[in-house]
Design a protein around this motif. Sequence first.
Motif, PDB file in Angstrom:
ATOM      1  N   PRO A 102     -11.895  -9.177  26.522  1.00 18.69           N
ATOM      2  CA  PRO A 102     -11.958  -8.528  25.203  1.00 18.69           C
ATOM      3  C   PRO A 102     -11.415  -9.382  24.063  1.00 18.69           C
ATOM      4  O   PRO A 102     -11.720  -9.116  22.892  1.00 18.69           O
ATOM      5  CB  PRO A 102     -11.113  -7.262  25.399  1.00 18.69           C
ATOM      6  N   HIS A 103     -10.637 -10.414  24.369  1.00 15.86           N
ATOM      7  CA  HIS A 103     -10.055 -11.243  23.313  1.00 15.86           C
ATOM      8  C   HIS A 103     -11.044 -12.270  22.763  1.00 15.86           C
ATOM      9  O   HIS A 103     -10.778 -12.892  21.727  1.00 15.86           O
ATOM     10  CB  HIS A 103      -8.832 -11.995  23.857  1.00 15.86           C
ATOM     11  N   ILE A 104     -12.191 -12.456  23.438  1.00 16.07           N
ATOM     12  CA  ILE A 104     -13.170 -13.449  22.976  1.00 16.07           C
ATOM     13  C   ILE A 104     -14.184 -12.760  22.055  1.00 16.07           C
ATOM     14  O   ILE A 104     -14.891 -11.838  22.476  1.00 16.07           O
ATOM     15  CB  ILE A 104     -13.898 -14.099  24.161  1.00 16.07           C
ATOM     16  N   PRO A 105     -14.283 -13.191  20.798  1.00 15.16           N
ATOM     17  CA  PRO A 105     -15.266 -12.600  19.882  1.00 15.16           C
ATOM     18  C   PRO A 105     -16.683 -12.789  20.400  1.00 15.16           C
ATOM     19  O   PRO A 105     -16.985 -13.747  21.114  1.00 15.16           O
ATOM     20  CB  PRO A 105     -15.053 -13.388  18.576  1.00 15.16           C
ATOM     21  N   ARG A 106     -17.551 -11.888  20.008  1.00 21.23           N
ATOM     22  CA  ARG A 106     -18.916 -11.920  20.544  1.00 21.23           C
ATOM     23  C   ARG A 106     -19.664 -13.182  20.141  1.00 21.23           C
ATOM     24  O   ARG A 106     -20.527 -13.655  20.881  1.00 21.23           O
ATOM     25  CB  ARG A 106     -19.682 -10.676  20.097  1.00 21.23           C
ATOM     26  N   ASP A 107     -19.346 -13.754  18.968  1.00 18.74           N
ATOM     27  CA  ASP A 107     -20.036 -14.974  18.566  1.00 18.74           C
ATOM     28  C   ASP A 107     -19.508 -16.208  19.290  1.00 18.74           C
ATOM     29  O   ASP A 107     -19.972 -17.327  19.058  1.00 18.74           O
ATOM     30  CB  ASP A 107     -19.966 -15.180  17.048  1.00 18.74           C
ATOM     31  N   GLN A 108     -18.547 -16.005  20.207  1.00 13.31           N
ATOM     32  CA  GLN A 108     -18.055 -17.093  21.051  1.00 13.31           C
ATOM     33  C   GLN A 108     -18.476 -16.906  22.514  1.00 13.31           C
ATOM     34  O   GLN A 108     -17.921 -17.522  23.412  1.00 13.31           O
ATOM     35  CB  GLN A 108     -16.531 -17.200  20.933  1.00 13.31           C
ATOM     36  N   TYR A 109     -19.451 -16.049  22.732  1.00 11.02           N
ATOM     37  CA  TYR A 109     -20.146 -15.902  24.005  1.00 11.02           C
ATOM     38  C   TYR A 109     -19.226 -15.588  25.190  1.00 11.02           C
ATOM     39  O   TYR A 109     -19.094 -16.377  26.131  1.00 11.02           O
ATOM     40  CB  TYR A 109     -20.968 -17.157  24.307  1.00 11.02           C
ATOM     41  N   PRO A 110     -18.608 -14.412  25.170  1.00 14.04           N
ATOM     42  CA  PRO A 110     -17.741 -14.046  26.307  1.00 14.04           C
ATOM     43  C   PRO A 110     -18.495 -13.995  27.633  1.00 14.04           C
ATOM     44  O   PRO A 110     -17.916 -14.268  28.692  1.00 14.04           O
ATOM     45  CB  PRO A 110     -17.194 -12.674  25.917  1.00 14.04           C
ATOM     46  N   GLY A 111     -19.782 -13.656  27.601  1.00 13.60           N
ATOM     47  CA  GLY A 111     -20.550 -13.627  28.842  1.00 13.60           C
ATOM     48  C   GLY A 111     -20.677 -15.013  29.450  1.00 13.60           C
ATOM     49  O   GLY A 111     -20.501 -15.194  30.666  1.00 13.60           O
ATOM     50  N   GLN A 112     -20.970 -15.999  28.622  1.00 14.11           N
ATOM     51  CA  GLN A 112     -21.082 -17.360  29.136  1.00 14.11           C
ATOM     52  C   GLN A 112     -19.724 -17.878  29.599  1.00 14.11           C
ATOM     53  O   GLN A 112     -19.635 -18.614  30.585  1.00 14.11           O
ATOM     54  CB  GLN A 112     -21.678 -18.285  28.071  1.00 14.11           C
ATOM     55  N   ALA A 113     -18.666 -17.465  28.914  1.00 11.17           N
ATOM     56  CA  ALA A 113     -17.318 -17.842  29.356  1.00 11.17           C
ATOM     57  C   ALA A 113     -17.038 -17.279  30.743  1.00 11.17           C
ATOM     58  O   ALA A 113     -16.480 -17.973  31.610  1.00 11.17           O
ATOM     59  CB  ALA A 113     -16.285 -17.331  28.353  1.00 11.17           C
ATOM     60  N   PHE A 114     -17.437 -16.035  30.993  1.00 10.20           N
ATOM     61  CA  PHE A 114     -17.229 -15.421  32.306  1.00 10.20           C
ATOM     62  C   PHE A 114     -18.045 -16.151  33.369  1.00 10.20           C
ATOM     63  O   PHE A 114     -17.567 -16.396  34.487  1.00 10.20           O
ATOM     64  CB  PHE A 114     -17.604 -13.938  32.257  1.00 10.20           C
ATOM     65  N   VAL A 115     -19.275 -16.522  33.030  1.00  8.96           N
ATOM     66  CA  VAL A 115     -20.130 -17.265  33.965  1.00  8.96           C
ATOM     67  C   VAL A 115     -19.460 -18.578  34.369  1.00  8.96           C
ATOM     68  O   VAL A 115     -19.415 -18.938  35.559  1.00  8.96           O
ATOM     69  CB  VAL A 115     -21.508 -17.531  33.329  1.00  8.96           C
ATOM     70  N   CYS A 116     -18.946 -19.302  33.390  1.00 11.62           N
ATOM     71  CA  CYS A 116     -18.297 -20.587  33.675  1.00 11.62           C
ATOM     72  C   CYS A 116     -17.070 -20.392  34.564  1.00 11.62           C
ATOM     73  O   CYS A 116     -16.817 -21.181  35.486  1.00 11.62           O
ATOM     74  CB  CYS A 116     -17.916 -21.289  32.383  1.00 11.62           C
ATOM     75  N   GLU A 117     -16.317 -19.331  34.311  1.00 12.40           N
ATOM     76  CA  GLU A 117     -15.107 -19.103  35.105  1.00 12.40           C
ATOM     77  C   GLU A 117     -15.433 -18.679  36.534  1.00 12.40           C
ATOM     78  O   GLU A 117     -14.692 -19.005  37.459  1.00 12.40           O
ATOM     79  CB  GLU A 117     -14.226 -18.053  34.423  1.00 12.40           C
ATOM     80  N   LEU A 118     -16.517 -17.951  36.736  1.00 10.97           N
ATOM     81  CA  LEU A 118     -16.926 -17.607  38.099  1.00 10.97           C
ATOM     82  C   LEU A 118     -17.175 -18.871  38.918  1.00 10.97           C
ATOM     83  O   LEU A 118     -16.775 -18.963  40.083  1.00 10.97           O
ATOM     84  CB  LEU A 118     -18.202 -16.767  38.082  1.00 10.97           C
ATOM     85  N   TYR A 119     -17.826 -19.843  38.302  1.00 13.32           N
ATOM     86  CA  TYR A 119     -18.078 -21.084  39.025  1.00 13.32           C
ATOM     87  C   TYR A 119     -16.789 -21.873  39.209  1.00 13.32           C
ATOM     88  O   TYR A 119     -16.503 -22.384  40.299  1.00 13.32           O
ATOM     89  CB  TYR A 119     -19.115 -21.940  38.301  1.00 13.32           C
ATOM     90  N   ARG A 120     -16.004 -21.957  38.164  1.00 10.24           N
ATOM     91  CA  ARG A 120     -14.762 -22.718  38.235  1.00 10.24           C
ATOM     92  C   ARG A 120     -13.825 -22.133  39.290  1.00 10.24           C
ATOM     93  O   ARG A 120     -13.169 -22.841  40.053  1.00 10.24           O
ATOM     94  CB  ARG A 120     -14.073 -22.701  36.862  1.00 10.24           C
ATOM     95  N   GLU A 121     -13.773 -20.814  39.355  1.00  8.82           N
ATOM     96  CA  GLU A 121     -12.836 -20.129  40.243  1.00  8.82           C
ATOM     97  C   GLU A 121     -13.287 -20.147  41.698  1.00  8.82           C
ATOM     98  O   GLU A 121     -12.465 -20.345  42.602  1.00  8.82           O
ATOM     99  CB  GLU A 121     -12.648 -18.679  39.781  1.00  8.82           C
ATOM    100  N   GLY A 122     -14.589 -19.915  41.950  1.00  8.49           N
ATOM    101  CA  GLY A 122     -15.005 -19.752  43.337  1.00  8.49           C
ATOM    102  C   GLY A 122     -16.355 -20.324  43.693  1.00  8.49           C
ATOM    103  O   GLY A 122     -16.915 -19.981  44.740  1.00  8.49           O
ATOM    104  N   GLY A 123     -16.915 -21.188  42.830  1.00  9.39           N
ATOM    105  CA  GLY A 123     -18.209 -21.778  43.153  1.00  9.39           C
ATOM    106  C   GLY A 123     -19.355 -20.797  43.121  1.00  9.39           C
ATOM    107  O   GLY A 123     -20.403 -21.039  43.726  1.00  9.39           O
TER     108      GLY A 123
END
Length: 458
Positions: A351-372
Amino acid sequence: MRSYKATMVDPIRLLPREDREAALRDAGFNVFNLDSADVFVDLLTDSGTGTMSNAQWAAMFRGDEAYAGSESFHELEAAVRDVMGFEHVVPAHQGRGAENVLYGSLVSEGDVVFNNAHFDTTRAHIAANGGDPVDCPVPEATDMDSDAPFKGNFDVETAREVVDDVGAENVPVVVLTITNNSMAGQPVSVANTREVAAFADEVDATFVIDACRFAENAHFVQRREPEFADASVAAIAREQLSYADACVMSGKKDGLVNVGGFVGLADRGDLYEQCRQRGILFEGFSTYGGMSGRDLAAFAVGLREAVDPPYVEERVAQVQALCEALDDRGVPVYQPAGGHAVYVNANEALPHIPRDQYPGQAFVCELYREGGVRAVELGRFAFPGTDRADLVRLAVPRRTYGPDHMEHVADTAAAVCERGEEVSGYEVVSEPSMPELRHFSAELRPLDEATPKSPPSQ
């Protein structure tokens, strides 16, 4: 317990975290640019990523590779007729090839095309032909906690309001996507299908069903629409598709194959001939359409398997189980789960990431970073210029992963949520000229650092 056993295995491995970090950076923080060998559990898409049956593999050995008049094409044509009810088939190499064939035949500059919700390639094909793709989801589709049974339905009243402004003569086609991929894979009722068919008649438009996941949708109808409680999935599928003038199909979903698609048409009229000629131009001769005879043969078998009760029940149940596992761990997910994927609400997870900073893409990147784990963003990064919620789709390949893989996915997503406040937003640093397709190849960088790509290793 699954009704099948594995007779072939494909080894996978989880890279060390520092290697995942490097791979993500080299990919421009866009997981489409990752090599599959660097991915542990791949939920980027359910399109063409499933496991074929031994009957499909056996059919491939008998594929007729004739350029014209292939017996394998006639097998596919018969399967489409028997399973889906369309008498005539124009084959294509995959779903977007079929979209090019059909919408290139129907849509012209200035036209308006309605859909319960256009997906990326559909939207792009409409726009590329000069049309205006207009989404008509029902109001409950945007309520992620609603337990409405058919949140994928088409809102006919929204379409009628647009027709009042643009005129019915500018609406050549009305599309209904089952299940509704852009709206979290939610199903569409047969009652709504009848309503949309009547609306298409009202405005003298061709009624098209995007049937990529027709069998999964029929399963939901069987469970949730009282009229069909005692009907088979196969009978429901034929009933629902019978209202359409045409369908567009990606065999890489409910065709259970790794490549292939087609346009199905009820009548051998002018539209069939236009599609046939366009298919010859863009896809190949009308009895192969960009597919080998082997692919045609496997596709014919897969269509019949897709409406087999044990298969479709287990398919949907696996997705439901992943949704429950995520929910149990506190990961915010769209409820109820669809038939092919679970959708995480990144706006709530980060919730802290504004929508124009693409929180969905941030979550996608973290899924890969965290567990491949590779997933895909289907929010404002994938659909620029819209006000869609920032959803992350976890699309489950058919007959491929087991419960232990799904547990790993759920644990990985929970770990991302637990340290969510540490996650940065992103900005786009390069993108293609066609906005409808930018998520396939755009590159980004995290806003908490100026992150150039890693230099080549020495």
